[in-house]
Motif scaffolding. Structure first.
Motif, short mmCIF file in Angstrom:
data_model
loop_
_atom_site.label_atom_id
_atom_site.label_comp_id
_atom_site.label_asym_id
_atom_site.label_seq_id
_atom_site.Cartn_x
_atom_site.Cartn_y
_atom_site.Cartn_z
N GLN A 1 -2.22 7.85 -13.49
CA GLN A 1 -2.07 6.57 -12.80
C GLN A 1 -2.08 5.47 -13.86
O GLN A 1 -2.97 5.44 -14.71
CB GLN A 1 -3.20 6.38 -11.79
CG GLN A 1 -3.03 5.19 -10.84
CD GLN A 1 -3.42 3.87 -11.49
OE1 GLN A 1 -4.47 3.75 -12.11
NE2 GLN A 1 -2.56 2.87 -11.35
N CYS B 1 -1.75 1.34 -14.93
CA CYS B 1 -1.82 -0.09 -14.59
C CYS B 1 -1.35 -0.90 -15.79
O CYS B 1 -1.73 -0.61 -16.93
CB CYS B 1 -3.25 -0.50 -14.24
SG CYS B 1 -3.83 0.12 -12.65
N LEU C 1 0.82 -1.21 0.00
CA LEU C 1 0.00 0.00 0.00
C LEU C 1 0.85 1.26 0.00
O LEU C 1 0.56 2.22 -0.74
CB LEU C 1 -0.93 0.00 1.22
CG LEU C 1 -1.76 1.28 1.43
CD1 LEU C 1 -2.69 1.53 0.24
CD2 LEU C 1 -2.55 1.21 2.73
N ASP D 1 -5.66 5.49 -3.37
CA ASP D 1 -5.32 4.16 -3.88
C ASP D 1 -6.52 3.59 -4.65
O ASP D 1 -7.65 4.04 -4.49
CB ASP D 1 -4.95 3.25 -2.70
CG ASP D 1 -4.49 1.88 -3.14
OD1 ASP D 1 -3.98 1.76 -4.27
OD2 ASP D 1 -4.65 0.92 -2.36
N LYS D 2 -6.25 2.62 -5.50
CA LYS D 2 -7.29 1.91 -6.26
C LYS D 2 -8.15 2.89 -7.07
O LYS D 2 -9.38 2.79 -7.11
CB LYS D 2 -8.17 1.08 -5.33
CG LYS D 2 -7.41 0.02 -4.55
CD LYS D 2 -8.32 -0.78 -3.64
CE LYS D 2 -7.54 -1.84 -2.87
NZ LYS D 2 -8.39 -2.61 -1.94
N TYR E 1 0.45 -1.93 -10.43
CA TYR E 1 -0.26 -0.68 -10.19
C TYR E 1 0.76 0.38 -9.80
O TYR E 1 1.42 0.26 -8.77
CB TYR E 1 -1.29 -0.86 -9.08
CG TYR E 1 -2.09 0.39 -8.72
CD1 TYR E 1 -3.39 0.55 -9.19
CD2 TYR E 1 -1.56 1.38 -7.90
CE1 TYR E 1 -4.14 1.69 -8.85
CE2 TYR E 1 -2.29 2.51 -7.57
CZ TYR E 1 -3.58 2.66 -8.04
OH TYR E 1 -4.31 3.78 -7.71
N GLU F 1 -0.38 -6.86 -13.97
CA GLU F 1 -1.15 -6.38 -12.83
C GLU F 1 -0.39 -5.38 -11.96
O GLU F 1 -0.78 -5.13 -10.81
CB GLU F 1 -1.64 -7.56 -11.96
CG GLU F 1 -2.54 -8.52 -12.70
CD GLU F 1 -2.97 -9.69 -11.84
OE1 GLU F 1 -2.53 -9.77 -10.67
OE2 GLU F 1 -3.76 -10.52 -12.32
N PRO G 1 -11.84 3.44 -5.15
CA PRO G 1 -11.13 4.30 -4.21
C PRO G 1 -11.94 4.50 -2.94
O PRO G 1 -13.18 4.49 -2.96
CB PRO G 1 -10.97 5.62 -4.99
CG PRO G 1 -12.05 5.59 -6.01
CD PRO G 1 -12.22 4.15 -6.38
N ASP G 2 -11.26 4.69 -1.82
CA ASP G 2 -11.91 4.86 -0.53
C ASP G 2 -12.42 6.29 -0.40
O ASP G 2 -11.69 7.19 0.01
CB ASP G 2 -10.91 4.53 0.59
CG ASP G 2 -11.58 4.48 1.96
OD1 ASP G 2 -12.70 5.01 2.09
OD2 ASP G 2 -10.97 3.94 2.90
N SER H 1 -10.61 1.39 -9.65
CA SER H 1 -11.64 0.43 -9.24
C SER H 1 -12.52 1.01 -8.14
O SER H 1 -13.58 1.58 -8.40
CB SER H 1 -10.98 -0.88 -8.80
OG SER H 1 -9.99 -0.62 -7.80
N ARG I 1 1.87 2.11 -3.42
CA ARG I 1 0.77 2.57 -4.26
C ARG I 1 0.34 3.99 -3.90
O ARG I 1 -0.34 4.65 -4.68
CB ARG I 1 -0.42 1.61 -4.16
CG ARG I 1 -0.12 0.20 -4.68
CD ARG I 1 -1.41 -0.57 -4.94
NE ARG I 1 -2.25 -0.68 -3.77
CZ ARG I 1 -2.18 -1.66 -2.87
NH1 ARG I 1 -1.26 -2.62 -3.01
NH2 ARG I 1 -3.00 -1.70 -1.84
#
Length: 550
Positions: free
Chosen positions: A407, A409, A246, A368-369, A319, A317, A374-375, A372, A249
């Protein structure tokens, strides 16, 4: 379409009789000044108007000089939305699309801040507005016959920023086929773009673009890992480690390890389990892999290289943390497949950058993410970010303008090149483009914070204008003007005074402004302002203590 009876309501059809009467009175009193053309006319001290908006014949936009000499453009009907400004899209109703785009371009190169005429995002860009203003949304089914009755049917939204306001979404990046210097042979193709069009529509306007199916005889488009391993097996390269964690990332921890290129290639080719912990990133081809340097492709529109070309070899894969670079970037996929998301530079706070003083050349986002889930509880402002997305495959290139967040991937094992460079109007873009300037200011303050705890920072402050000019010259290969250096200096001094603490080398309890006491040095200039921690960051985004001596 009017709101009332034209015989009873003076505002029916949007026309007011008093407006015309006021014009006639002003004319009779010799107070009426008519303007024409594309030039700015100063109508009051610090207020200019320009009559080339092109929404209607003679429509105007306004330029105002605010505090700290900031130039603010009120776009009015010359640009409805930020989208018109960022993507250079003409407004929906205009007498001439080319004239409207010319007006938008003039506003972007003239003003520090642009305020579109009809965009609710203004409420997010200007926080004081959000706190003091209610947003009125008119019910489209209203048939009120007067302004008073109309107000009764208005839906008042007291609170902005709810989950339905400007949700996060990604649009496709514009794309074209690119044939480089072979333009004359493919005039019949409708999907291709020439170097001159590329410069005018994207490089000069600071917009990303995908160039598909690049045609070149350069050997790099036939590279694979077996070939590179055979040519460069014993070359020592620097590889990033712990890239599956993490903190990586989020751009907070980027440890490195030296290894032979052959060892790294073998990990990927044999699909060893450890391969997803490593990433060969920003490998300078000329220095680290000189055997294949002559095989690298550089397109004709890249005029001035700042750094690179670099080789990137990513396992499937992978990131890569979201960040922005202080240079125009060109990503070239040699083999494999990458998905890239890019976000305009006007977003700074919404991207939750790592704290000022984080080491390295780039600014990293903590979100992050991104592609897909993100928080949004942790990063709620990210829901207000609008961005773009594209998928690149073998032979595709992506132009990433300076200071645009991106970003990446790797959907499968991918070989790619990238070049950091500067378009012909690079310094003009940095200084005058409002979104770019916002991110540039943050980036430069990050460099200031990197140097703040070092004893040499006193000498930086003593010669700040020249230190800034030399630092940016070594970064971009162009010398900025004295005026631009002074603008940056004022911003830096203001920031340091606001954030001054007792541990600062320039701290003084006796002087309200200790930064004003430094004499101009007479000795020969030496660059002391520099980027710290280019190769390694520890867990909090800072440099390991033993890397530099203080």
């Amino acid at each position: 379409m009017g709101l009332g009876n034209p015989q009873e309501d003076l505002f029916a059809f949007g026309v007011s009789k008093q407006d015309f009467e006021a014009i006639e009175i002003a004319k009779s009193e010799n107070r009426l000044q008519l303007i024409d053309g594309k030039e700015l006319v100063e109508v009051l001290t610090g207020v200019w108007t320009c009559g080339n908006g092109a929404h209607t014949p003679g429509s105007q936009w306004i330029l105002i000089q605010g505090s700290n000499k900031t130039l603010i453009s009120l776009c009015v009907d010359s640009a409805y939305l930020y989208k018109n400004i960022e993507e250079m899209i003409p407004i929906g109703s205009c007498v001439s699309k080319s004239a409207n785009l010319s007006a938008i371009k003039q506003m972007k190169t003239t003003a520090d801040v642009l305020v579109p005429g009809h965009d609710l995002l203004i409420c997010k860009q200007f926080r004081n507005f959000e706190q003091q203003t209610r947003v009125y949304i008119i019910d489209p089914g209203c048939n009120s016959s007067s302004i008073g009755e109309l107000e009764k049917s208005i839906n008042v939204h007291e609170k902005l920023g709810n989950s339905n306001f400007n949700p996060h979404w990604l649009k496709p990046v514009k794309e074209f086929e690119y044939y480089g210097n072979q333009e004359n042979d493919i005039r019949g193709k409708s999907s291709w773009i020439s170097d001159s069009e590329l410069k005018e529509k994207f490089l000069d306007t600071n917009l990303p673009v995908v160039l598909r199916q690049v045609k070149s005889q350069k050997r790099c488009f036939d590279w694979d890992l077996n070939y590179l391993r055979e040519k460069c097996e014993n070359n020592i390269v620097i590889v990033r480690t712990e890239t599956n964690r993490l903190l990586y990332r989020q751009g907070k921890r980027v440890p490195i390890e030296k290894m032979k290129f052959g060892r790294y290639a073998t990990q990927i080719l044999e699909k060893q389990k450890c391969r997803k912990r490593y990433y060969l990133a920003a490998c300078n081809v000329k220095k680290a892999l000189p055997q294949v340097n002559d095989e690298v492709y550089v397109p004709s529109f890249v005029k001035k290289i700042h750094k690179g070309p670099f080789l990137w070899v990513a396992p499937e894969e992978h990131y890569e943390f979201c960040h922005f670079d202080p240079d125009d970037g060109l990503l070239i996929v040699l083999s494999g497949k990458k998905t890239v998301r890019v976000f305009p530079p006007r977003y700074v706070d919404e991207m939750y950058p790592n704290p000022l003083g984080s080491y390295g050349r780039t600014i990293q986002s903590q979100v992050d993410k991104i592609g897909s889930v993100p928080d949004l509880d942790m990063y709620p402002e990210f829901r207000n970010v609008e961005g773009f997305e594209t998928t690149l495959q073998t032979g595709d290139m992506l132009y990433i303008p300076a200071f645009w967040w991106h970003q990446v991937c790797s959907d499968e094992m991918t070989l790619s090149l990238n070049i950091f460079w500067g378009s012909e109007r690079f310094l003009e873009k940095v200084r005058y483009h409002p979104g770019v300037r916002k991110s540039f200011d943050f980036w430069l303050l990050n460099v200031i914070e990197q140097n703040r705890a070092f004893s040499s920072f006193l000498k930086v402050l003593a010669d700040l204008n020249e230190q800034i000019r030399r630092f940016l010259y070594n970064t971009w290969g162009e010398m900025i003007t004295e005026e631009f250096a002074e603008e940056i200096r004022e911003n830096v001094i203001e920031y340091l005074l606001k954030s001054m603490k007792s541990s600062d080398v320039f701290y003084s309890e006796q002087m309200p402004n200790p930064l004003s006491s430094f004499p101009v040095p007479r000795a020969k200039h030496t660059q002391r302002l520099k980027i710290r921690g280019l190769m390694h960051r520890n867990g909090n985004g800072a440099l390991k203590e033993q890397t530099f001596k203080r």
